[in-house]
Scaffold this motif. Structure first.
Motif, PDB file in Angstrom:
ATOM      1  N   ASN A   1       9.299  -5.925  12.315  1.00 47.36           N
ATOM      2  CA  ASN A   1       9.967  -4.623  12.109  1.00 47.36           C
ATOM      3  C   ASN A   1      10.459  -4.063  13.453  1.00 47.36           C
ATOM      4  OD1 ASN A   1       9.500  -4.793   9.366  1.00 47.36           O
ATOM      5  ND2 ASN A   1       7.590  -3.626   9.478  1.00 47.36           N
TER       6      ASN A   1
ATOM      7  N   GLN B   1      10.978  -7.097   8.513  1.00 40.69           N
ATOM      8  CA  GLN B   1      11.999  -7.735   9.322  1.00 40.69           C
ATOM      9  C   GLN B   1      11.286  -8.560  10.401  1.00 40.69           C
ATOM     10  OE1 GLN B   1      15.251  -7.675   8.727  1.00 40.69           O
ATOM     11  NE2 GLN B   1      14.999  -6.277   6.971  1.00 40.69           N
TER      12      GLN B   1
ATOM     13  N   GLU C   1      14.412 -11.307   6.344  1.00 48.14           N
ATOM     14  CA  GLU C   1      13.764 -10.180   5.679  1.00 48.14           C
ATOM     15  C   GLU C   1      12.778 -10.786   4.684  1.00 48.14           C
ATOM     16  OE1 GLU C   1      15.049  -5.980   3.655  1.00 48.14           O
ATOM     17  OE2 GLU C   1      16.156  -7.765   3.042  1.00 48.14           O
TER      18      GLU C   1
ATOM     19  N   ALA D   1       9.149  -4.557   2.658  1.00 50.01           N
ATOM     20  CA  ALA D   1       9.739  -5.753   3.247  1.00 50.01           C
ATOM     21  C   ALA D   1       9.512  -5.717   4.751  1.00 50.01           C
ATOM     22  CB  ALA D   1      11.228  -5.837   2.926  1.00 50.01           C
TER      23      ALA D   1
END
Length: 441
Positions: A97, A214, A121, A212
């Motif tokens: 993230n 990153q 992702e 989700a």
């Protein structure tokens, strides 16, 4: 004249005892000096291949040279050997993230990882082809015949065959130090990046409310070659037989949070005694054996140093070696526990020899269960009689508190004297016959 005649033996005895006590005081002082240096912070636990090991090797070489012992290594007193050749993580990055994680602490590239990049992702609990997979270690089916690393490798290979671009293992119970130690093993690449993450990052990845992630990672490795160094001295008495005295000087280096394991008992105690035996034997009148003095490194790496020496003994002909004596953890002598001696069954002559020189007030306990697991085992495998001296019942459980001020130096001197007397007793004896044992500890 008669009074003088009767007094002379008393005067000689007093002088002899006084000289003996003076010699003991010098030896005790030297033992403490050696142990203190070997356990100093700048040596950082004397891990094989680390700068601290090299400092220790230089110190041992210098001490042997001052004693007048001749060098017998490949380069002066030194004999360098290879522990392993492989690779280790280098400049790896992992962003979660858009937050950069700390390599070696929050994430570690596993030894079978491919050196590649991956990003995507990632949805929790959704493992898609051409994307990074998150694998909950708690859900991996255990296999009693496989190590944790082998289980991770198995899961990575399955993921690679299923099209994963990379894997991240979370909720593992290992410490970062334990995972880093896996890089000592040589394993094939699984074809995709594979990463272990710490408990704090596992909480993020395992959060039930997460939507989700990153993730962007770059995994790279560098080639490494880890070497160790034995220190070898030699007292050449032009004799047909040779006695080898050994002790390992390496230890475990540093643990978590850079905590140094000083290794005073394990095995600065045995190494210090080795140096003092070299000094005493150099000036002794025992001339029917040559004496090889070997400070081994790599003991904590599977007896690597002693195994290398027995395969590359150079100018020391192993066929002419009478026996080998190893001192490993001799700084914790307790009167009730006594001096422990292993390898006693490697020659039928040992019990009588030891029994004839052991002091009556010193408890000696024979360990006849096998050849042991210290450096003498490398010589036992070459059909050379061995003895293994130790005093610690736990045989060196690594502790940051294993420091010089905890040692029993008088007890170390007791062991040292016993070894010296055994060498003296065997000086005029025939070569010992080797006896194989069926068990090895």
């Amino acid at each position: 004249m008669k009074k003088i005649t009767w007094l002379l033996p008393l005067v000689c005895t007093t002088l002899f005892v006084g000289a003996q006590k003076k010699n003991d005081r010098k030896t005790l002082s030297n033992l403490q000096t050696h142990v203190t240096y070997l356990c100093s912070d700048k040596l950082e636990g004397r891990q094989t291949g680390a700068p601290g090991e090299q400092l220790a090797a230089a110190y041992l070489s210098s001490q042997l040279e001052q004693t007048g012992v001749s060098p017998k290594g490949d380069n002066g007193f030194l004999q360098t050997f290879t522990i392993r050749e492989g690779r280790e993580p280098d400049n790896c990055t992992l962003n979660l993230n858009h937050q950069k994680l700390v390599p070696g602490k929050q994430f570690i590239a596993l030894p079978f990882s491919a050196g590649k990049s991956a990003k995507g992702e990632v949805l929790p609990a959704v493992n898609e082809p051409d994307n990074i997979w998150l694998i909950n270690v708690k859900e991996i089916e255990a296999d009693p015949n496989k190590s944790r690393m082998e289980l991770y490798l198995r899961e990575t290979e399955v993921a690679a065959k299923s099209g994963a671009s990379a894997v991240i293992f979370y909720n593992g119970q290992e410490t970062p130090a334990e995972v880093s130690s896996w890089h000592k093993q040589s394993v094939k690449s699984a074809g995709i990046p594979a990463v272990w993450v710490s408990s704090d990052i596992s909480k993020i990845l395992g959060n039930d409310d997460a939507n989700a992630f990153q993730i962007d990672m770059k995994i790279a490795f560098k080639a490494v070659k880890v070497t160790g160094t034995n220190v070898i001295g030699y007292i050449d008495n032009k004799a047909p037989k040779t006695v080898i005295i050994g002790a390992h000087y390496d230890h475990l280096g540093k643990g978590e949070n850079n905590t140094i394991y000083p290794g005073a008992d394990d095995n600065a105690s045995g190494t210090a005694a080795l140096l003092e035996l070299a000094r005493l034997l150099k000036s002794a009148r025992l001339k029917n054996h040559n004496i090889a003095i070997i400070a081994f490194s790599g003991k904590e790496e599977g007896l690597a140093g002693s195994a290398w020496f027995t395969a590359h003994s150079g100018g020391i002909d192993l066929s002419q070696v009478n026996y080998m004596i190893n001192m490993d953890i001799i700084g914790d002598l307790d009167a009730s526990r006594g001096v422990q001696i292993g390898g006693i069954s490697s020659s039928a002559g040992w019990p009588a020899i030891i029994g004839s020189v052991a002091a009556k007030d010193t408890k000696v306990v024979y360990d006849s269960t096998g050849a042991g697991t210290s450096d003498h085992l490398s010589f036992y495998k070459k059909n050379i009689p061995v003895l293994y001296f130790y005093t610690n019942a736990h045989k060196g459980t690594p502790e940051p508190g294993d420091k010089p001020d905890k040692l029993n130096y008088d007890g170390t001197l007791t062991v040292l004297k016993l070894v010296y007397d055994i060498i003296g007793k065997t000086d005029n004896m025939e070569k010992l016959a080797f006896s194989a044992t069926t068990a090895r500890k």
